[in-house]
Design a protein around this motif. Structure first.
Motif, PDB file in Angstrom:
ATOM      1  N   ILE A   1       0.854  -1.197   0.000  1.00 17.84           N
ATOM      2  CA  ILE A   1       0.000   0.000   0.000  1.00 17.84           C
ATOM      3  C   ILE A   1       0.882   1.237   0.000  1.00 17.84           C
ATOM      4  CG2 ILE A   1      -1.685   1.331   1.310  1.00 17.84           C
ATOM      5  CD1 ILE A   1      -2.960  -1.267   2.129  1.00 17.84           C
ATOM      6  N   ASP A   2       0.731   2.032  -1.040  1.00 17.67           N
ATOM      7  CA  ASP A   2       1.449   3.296  -1.140  1.00 17.67           C
ATOM      8  C   ASP A   2       0.757   4.310  -0.228  1.00 17.67           C
ATOM      9  OD1 ASP A   2       1.357   6.148  -2.621  1.00 17.67           O
ATOM     10  OD2 ASP A   2       3.295   5.155  -2.989  1.00 17.67           O
ATOM     11  N   PRO A   3       1.480   4.893   0.739  1.00 19.05           N
ATOM     12  CA  PRO A   3       0.847   5.821   1.682  1.00 19.05           C
ATOM     13  C   PRO A   3       0.146   7.011   1.024  1.00 19.05           C
ATOM     14  CG  PRO A   3       3.039   5.219   2.449  1.00 19.05           C
ATOM     15  CD  PRO A   3       2.891   4.669   1.050  1.00 19.05           C
ATOM     16  N   ARG A   4       0.727   7.593  -0.008  1.00 17.92           N
ATOM     17  CA  ARG A   4       0.100   8.747  -0.667  1.00 17.92           C
ATOM     18  C   ARG A   4      -1.177   8.339  -1.376  1.00 17.92           C
ATOM     19  NH1 ARG A   4      -0.385  13.819   0.313  1.00 17.92           N
ATOM     20  NH2 ARG A   4      -2.483  13.533  -0.322  1.00 17.92           N
TER      21      ARG A   4
ATOM     22  N   ARG B   1      -3.839   7.658   1.207  1.00 18.50           N
ATOM     23  CA  ARG B   1      -4.381   8.921   1.714  1.00 18.50           C
ATOM     24  C   ARG B   1      -5.349   9.536   0.700  1.00 18.50           C
ATOM     25  NH1 ARG B   1      -1.228  13.450   5.063  1.00 18.50           N
ATOM     26  NH2 ARG B   1      -2.892  14.958   5.136  1.00 18.50           N
ATOM     27  N   ASN B   2      -5.006   9.495  -0.577  1.00 17.06           N
ATOM     28  CA  ASN B   2      -5.899  10.013  -1.619  1.00 17.06           C
ATOM     29  C   ASN B   2      -7.216   9.252  -1.646  1.00 17.06           C
ATOM     30  OD1 ASN B   2      -3.980  11.910  -2.331  1.00 17.06           O
ATOM     31  ND2 ASN B   2      -3.251  10.758  -4.111  1.00 17.06           N
ATOM     32  N   ALA B   3      -7.144   7.931  -1.484  1.00 14.98           N
ATOM     33  CA  ALA B   3      -8.373   7.127  -1.471  1.00 14.98           C
ATOM     34  C   ALA B   3      -9.230   7.483  -0.261  1.00 14.98           C
ATOM     35  CB  ALA B   3      -8.026   5.640  -1.465  1.00 14.98           C
TER      36      ALA B   3
END
Length: 178
Positions: free
Chosen positions: A3-6, A9-11
């Motif tokens: 899971i890409d943190p950015r 966060r966008n999701a």
């Protein structure tokens, strides 16, 4: 799956939230405040709410031990107040209209609603601490309650004043689940 943190966060930003200022007073009498979008209702009986605070927050240790705190739900005209409390600054309260609640914690004047709470529970939330508060009192703005300050996709948003989507009568699934 990685899971890409950015991207994560966008999701999460696709879920619109209200904006609130949480406040307390340190053991030394210092007023503490922070902007959150993690405010939620938990229970009607007993009356419980929750919010979370980042473990890397400057005042984290104060929040982790706070016996009382308040939540001020901001109106759409209070975006500057939200911005002020979202930043680390020693003078957050300078010039911000507020009142001291019965529990001795500051509450933002002009907020749509304010909830005074005593600490009920604390839970590990990964890089955040989840604080559950038992509401001891609350107040709401008068009948002309201003529209809420909303946060969606990383920006403040407004509700259209007269656009209402039909909600079936007697449906209370937002509070109790399906």
């Amino acid at each position: 799956m990685t899971i890409d943190p950015r991207e994560f966060r966008n999701a999460l930003g696709l879920f619109p939230t209200g904006v609130a200022i949480i406040s307390t007073v340190s053991a030394h009498g210092e007023r503490i405040g922070a902007t959150v979008s993690s405010f939620n209702s938990v229970s009607l009986d007993p009356p419980l709410i929750l919010f979370s605070i980042a473990r890397n927050a400057r005042a984290f240790d104060i929040w982790a031990e706070a016996p009382h705190y308040a939540v001020s739900v901001l109106s759409e005209s209070q975006s500057e107040t939200s911005n002020r409390f979202a930043r680390a600054s020693p003078d957050k309260w300078d010039g911000v209209p507020h009142v001291q609640g019965a529990l001795g914690v500051p509450m933002i004047q002009g907020a749509s609603a304010c909830f005074e709470c005593e600490s009920f529970a604390r839970h590990d939330g990964g890089d955040h601490l989840i604080l559950v508060g038992r509401v001891t009192s609350y107040s709401v703005a008068d009948a002309t309650t201003p529209r809420p300050l909303l946060f969606y996709r990383g920006r403040y948003r407004q509700i259209e004043a007269d656009v209402v989507i039909d909600t079936p009568q007697g449906v209370d699934y937002f509070v109790h689940g399906w």
